[in-house]
Design an enzyme around this catalytic site. Structure first.
Site, mmCIF file in Angstrom:
data_model
loop_
_atom_site.group_PDB
_atom_site.id
_atom_site.type_symbol
_atom_site.label_atom_id
_atom_site.label_comp_id
_atom_site.label_asym_id
_atom_site.label_seq_id
_atom_site.Cartn_x
_atom_site.Cartn_y
_atom_site.Cartn_z
ATOM 1 N N ASP A 66 0.817 -1.217 0.000
ATOM 2 C CA ASP A 66 0.000 0.000 0.000
ATOM 3 C C ASP A 66 0.848 1.263 0.000
ATOM 4 O O ASP A 66 2.060 1.217 0.256
ATOM 5 C CB ASP A 66 -0.969 -0.011 1.197
ATOM 6 C CG ASP A 66 -0.330 -0.541 2.486
ATOM 7 O OD1 ASP A 66 0.917 -0.595 2.566
ATOM 8 O OD2 ASP A 66 -1.071 -0.887 3.409
ATOM 9 N N ASN A 132 -7.353 -2.540 14.389
ATOM 10 C CA ASN A 132 -8.755 -2.772 14.029
ATOM 11 C C ASN A 132 -8.921 -3.993 13.121
ATOM 12 O O ASN A 132 -9.985 -4.209 12.556
ATOM 13 C CB ASN A 132 -9.349 -1.534 13.351
ATOM 14 C CG ASN A 132 -8.672 -1.204 12.018
ATOM 15 O OD1 ASN A 132 -7.705 -1.871 11.620
ATOM 16 N ND2 ASN A 132 -9.162 -0.197 11.331
ATOM 17 N N HIS A 134 -7.263 -4.570 10.291
ATOM 18 C CA HIS A 134 -7.023 -4.396 8.854
ATOM 19 C C HIS A 134 -5.786 -5.173 8.402
ATOM 20 O O HIS A 134 -4.872 -5.421 9.184
ATOM 21 C CB HIS A 134 -6.954 -2.907 8.456
ATOM 22 C CG HIS A 134 -5.731 -2.150 8.870
ATOM 23 N ND1 HIS A 134 -5.758 -0.796 9.140
ATOM 24 C CD2 HIS A 134 -4.440 -2.527 9.045
ATOM 25 C CE1 HIS A 134 -4.541 -0.396 9.452
ATOM 26 N NE2 HIS A 134 -3.718 -1.428 9.406
ATOM 27 N N GLU A 139 -9.671 -1.884 5.306
ATOM 28 C CA GLU A 139 -10.285 -1.554 6.583
ATOM 29 C C GLU A 139 -11.533 -2.420 6.803
ATOM 30 O O GLU A 139 -12.029 -3.058 5.866
ATOM 31 C CB GLU A 139 -10.661 -0.062 6.585
ATOM 32 C CG GLU A 139 -9.463 0.885 6.404
ATOM 33 C CD GLU A 139 -8.616 1.064 7.675
ATOM 34 O OE1 GLU A 139 -8.531 0.131 8.507
ATOM 35 O OE2 GLU A 139 -8.039 2.154 7.818
HETATM 36 C C1 F6R Z 1 1.564 -1.439 6.057
HETATM 37 C C2 F6R Z 1 0.279 -2.113 6.195
HETATM 38 C C3 F6R Z 1 -0.475 -2.114 7.471
HETATM 39 C C4 F6R Z 1 0.385 -2.454 8.693
HETATM 40 C C5 F6R Z 1 -0.450 -2.459 9.962
HETATM 41 C C6 F6R Z 1 0.405 -2.676 11.185
HETATM 42 O O1 F6R Z 1 2.087 -1.609 4.758
HETATM 43 O O2 F6R Z 1 -0.174 -2.659 5.235
HETATM 44 O O3 F6R Z 1 -1.537 -3.028 7.390
HETATM 45 O O4 F6R Z 1 0.986 -3.706 8.491
HETATM 46 O O5 F6R Z 1 -1.126 -1.248 10.084
HETATM 47 O O6 F6R Z 1 1.268 -1.575 11.360
HETATM 48 P P1 F6R Z 1 2.418 -1.592 12.460
HETATM 49 O O7 F6R Z 1 3.384 -2.633 12.056
HETATM 50 O O8 F6R Z 1 3.034 -0.215 12.384
HETATM 51 O O9 F6R Z 1 1.765 -1.895 13.761
#
Ligand code: F6R
Length: 233
Positions: A66, A132, A134, A139
């Site tokens: 992303d 959450n 995701h 989301e």
């Molecule tokens: C990032 C992504 C997100 C993160 C998730 C966890 O490329 O796709 O889904 O993997 O938000 O983020 P952290 O590792 O910062 O807790």
């Protein structure tokens, strides 16, 4: 759950080592040509380990999950910048791809990215999990049929990720992300989740019921998922 293998570790660093071991095994078996990458704090020790290892990615193509919309690749909070800083400037890859969040035609950009993914099927996809539930920026409420698309980030994601932006900056509220279906095409999924804050999402996964409200539970439908976590269940 027969499709989900869990590796319980004591620390993020140990988790990073486990991930590198899996990657090494796949590389040595000649099964890793296309690697899907994630960003975020969870992945930092993983890239650190990859960089300090003797793993050779010069024949591997990388795809990122992303990217924010509206900040250029050289902005320090873009995911393109993150990848360059943590991995690509230190380990050569054959080719690296990430969505272009500055594209004038975002719908065309999504089609372009999804086409590239079809041409280069993912062998392994790394995933972190949002508090959450995701995965990538899919989301709660995202359809399992989704491919690369534009998303409105939820308040929960904005609250968590805004810590990386300085006070005088506004965090983007939209992003481009691979969809659930794009992710599910990967042959092997490696999910990393460390810390108490990820516990609720993991509990939903281990409860074994697929729910749109917890996108991580879509992984229950994938045949080969490895979860690496410091949480005990
Ligand atoms: C990032 C992504 C997100 C993160 C998730 C966890 O490329 O796709 O889904 O993997 O938000 O983020 P952290 O590792 O910062 O807790």
């Amino acid at each position: 759950m027969k499709n989900i293998q869990t590796i319980t570790v004591d620390s993020k660093e140990q988790g990073a080592e486990e991930i590198c071991n899996i990657v090494r095994g796949e590389l040595e078996a000649g099964r890793l040509h296309v690697l899907g990458l994630a960003t975020g704090s969870t992945m930092e020790p993983v890239y650190e380990k990859m960089v300090s290892s003797n793993l050779d990615f010069s024949d591997v193509t990388a795809f990122n999950l992303d990217e924010y919309i509206g900040i250029p690749a050289d902005h320090e909070n873009s995911y393109a910048y993150y990848m360059k800083k943590h991995l690509f400037s230190k380990k050569p890859f054959k080719q690296t791809y990430i969505e272009n969040g500055m594209a004038e035609d975002l719908d065309a950009e999504c089609v372009r990215y999804e086409t590239l993914l079809k041409e280069n099927p993912l062998d392994i996809q790394f995933l972190g999990i949002g508090e959450n539930g995701h995965i990538a920026f899919n989301e709660p409420g995202t359809s399992p049929e989704s491919v690369t698309h534009v998303v409105e980030l939820t308040q929960s994601t904005i609250d968590v990720n805004s810590q990386y932006f300085s006070e005088d900056e506004t965090m983007p509220t939209t992003a481009l992300t691979m969809g659930i279906s794009s992710i599910m095409q990967a042959k092997k999924l490696i999910v990393a989740a460390f810390g108490e804050k990820k516990r609720a999402a993991l509990e939903k996964l281990y409860a074994g019921e697929i729910s749109t409200e917890w996108p991580v539970t879509y992984l229950l439908d994938h045949p080969d998922v490895t979860v690496i976590t410091d949480q005990k269940f």
